[in-house]
Design a protein around this motif. Structure first.
Motif, PDB file in Angstrom:
ATOM      1  N   MET A  40       0.853  -1.186   0.000  1.00 38.20           N
ATOM      2  CA  MET A  40       0.000   0.000   0.000  1.00 38.20           C
ATOM      3  C   MET A  40       0.883   1.229   0.000  1.00 38.20           C
ATOM      4  O   MET A  40       1.956   1.238   0.611  1.00 38.20           O
ATOM      5  N   PHE A  42       1.033   5.304   0.979  1.00 39.99           N
ATOM      6  CA  PHE A  42       0.397   6.342   1.792  1.00 39.99           C
ATOM      7  C   PHE A  42       1.440   7.415   2.073  1.00 39.99           C
ATOM      8  O   PHE A  42       2.567   7.099   2.451  1.00 39.99           O
ATOM      9  N   ALA A  64      -5.097   6.103   0.723  1.00 38.81           N
ATOM     10  CA  ALA A  64      -4.039   5.145   0.415  1.00 38.81           C
ATOM     11  C   ALA A  64      -4.405   4.439  -0.883  1.00 38.81           C
ATOM     12  O   ALA A  64      -5.555   4.467  -1.310  1.00 38.81           O
ATOM     13  N   ARG A  84      -8.490   4.029  -1.448  1.00 41.52           N
ATOM     14  CA  ARG A  84      -8.768   3.344  -0.184  1.00 41.52           C
ATOM     15  C   ARG A  84      -8.566   4.348   0.946  1.00 41.52           C
ATOM     16  O   ARG A  84      -7.873   5.344   0.797  1.00 41.52           O
ATOM     17  N   THR A  85      -9.148   4.067   2.087  1.00 38.09           N
ATOM     18  CA  THR A  85      -9.002   4.951   3.236  1.00 38.09           C
ATOM     19  C   THR A  85      -7.909   4.422   4.156  1.00 38.09           C
ATOM     20  O   THR A  85      -7.884   3.242   4.488  1.00 38.09           O
ATOM     21  N   ALA A  86      -7.001   5.307   4.535  1.00 40.39           N
ATOM     22  CA  ALA A  86      -5.968   4.982   5.521  1.00 40.39           C
ATOM     23  C   ALA A  86      -6.446   5.498   6.871  1.00 40.39           C
ATOM     24  O   ALA A  86      -6.983   6.601   6.975  1.00 40.39           O
ATOM     25  N   VAL A 100      -5.589   0.082   6.484  1.00 38.60           N
ATOM     26  CA  VAL A 100      -6.189   0.465   5.210  1.00 38.60           C
ATOM     27  C   VAL A 100      -7.365  -0.450   4.918  1.00 38.60           C
ATOM     28  O   VAL A 100      -7.278  -1.662   5.079  1.00 38.60           O
ATOM     29  N   ALA A 107     -10.414  -3.033   7.647  1.00 38.07           N
ATOM     30  CA  ALA A 107      -9.051  -2.512   7.521  1.00 38.07           C
ATOM     31  C   ALA A 107      -8.014  -3.556   7.941  1.00 38.07           C
ATOM     32  O   ALA A 107      -8.234  -4.330   8.876  1.00 38.07           O
TER      33      ALA A 107
END
Length: 133
Positions: A40, A42, A64, A84-86, A100, A107
């Motif tokens: 990933m 970020f 991310a 995607r959300t971190a 993530v 996550a």
């Protein structure tokens, strides 16, 4: 083996196995991973999955994405899509580990490995107390 010694041995074996497989971000940066799903990006850094670890999801940290990765050996031309959300991982700085997922419930934890392939000491300590059986 003691707990911390066996954890280091497991982590070292996982990093070596990942390097042997050879799936890396196409920009050549970072440590390789066994699967493109294990990588990933970020905040301009490459994070690798640390496996099945219990943790508590914290606040949203940003976006991310998976860097371009080609499991078949050809070069990938696509760019990282930060879709995607971190999330922060409670007890760890986002500079060393993030979670993530599409939501906090799905996550997974990813860590920023050091140049020598080791996890940062704070992540090693966190995993030592949080590894699932």
């Amino acid at each position: 083996m003691t707990g911390s010694t066996s954890m280091r041995a497991v982590l070292a074996a996982a990093v070596l196995a990942a390097l042997a497989v050879g799936c890396t971000p196409s920009d050549g940066g970072g440590v390789g991973a066994g699967s493109c799903d294990d990588v990933m990006e970020f905040d301009h850094h490459t994070y690798l999955s640390v496996g099945d670890v219990e943790f508590t999801v914290g606040a949203k940290a940003g976006a991310a994405g998976r860097p371009p990765c080609d499991d078949t050996g050809g070069a990938s031309e696509e760019e990282t899509r930060f879709d995607r959300t971190a999330y922060e991982v409670e007890g760890l700085d986002p500079g060393v580990a993030i979670a993530v997922g599409d939501s906090p419930d799905d996550a997974r934890i990813y860590a920023l490995y050091e140049e020598d392939g080791d996890l940062p000491a704070e992540v090693q300590k966190f995993i030592g107390g949080g590894q699932k059986d």
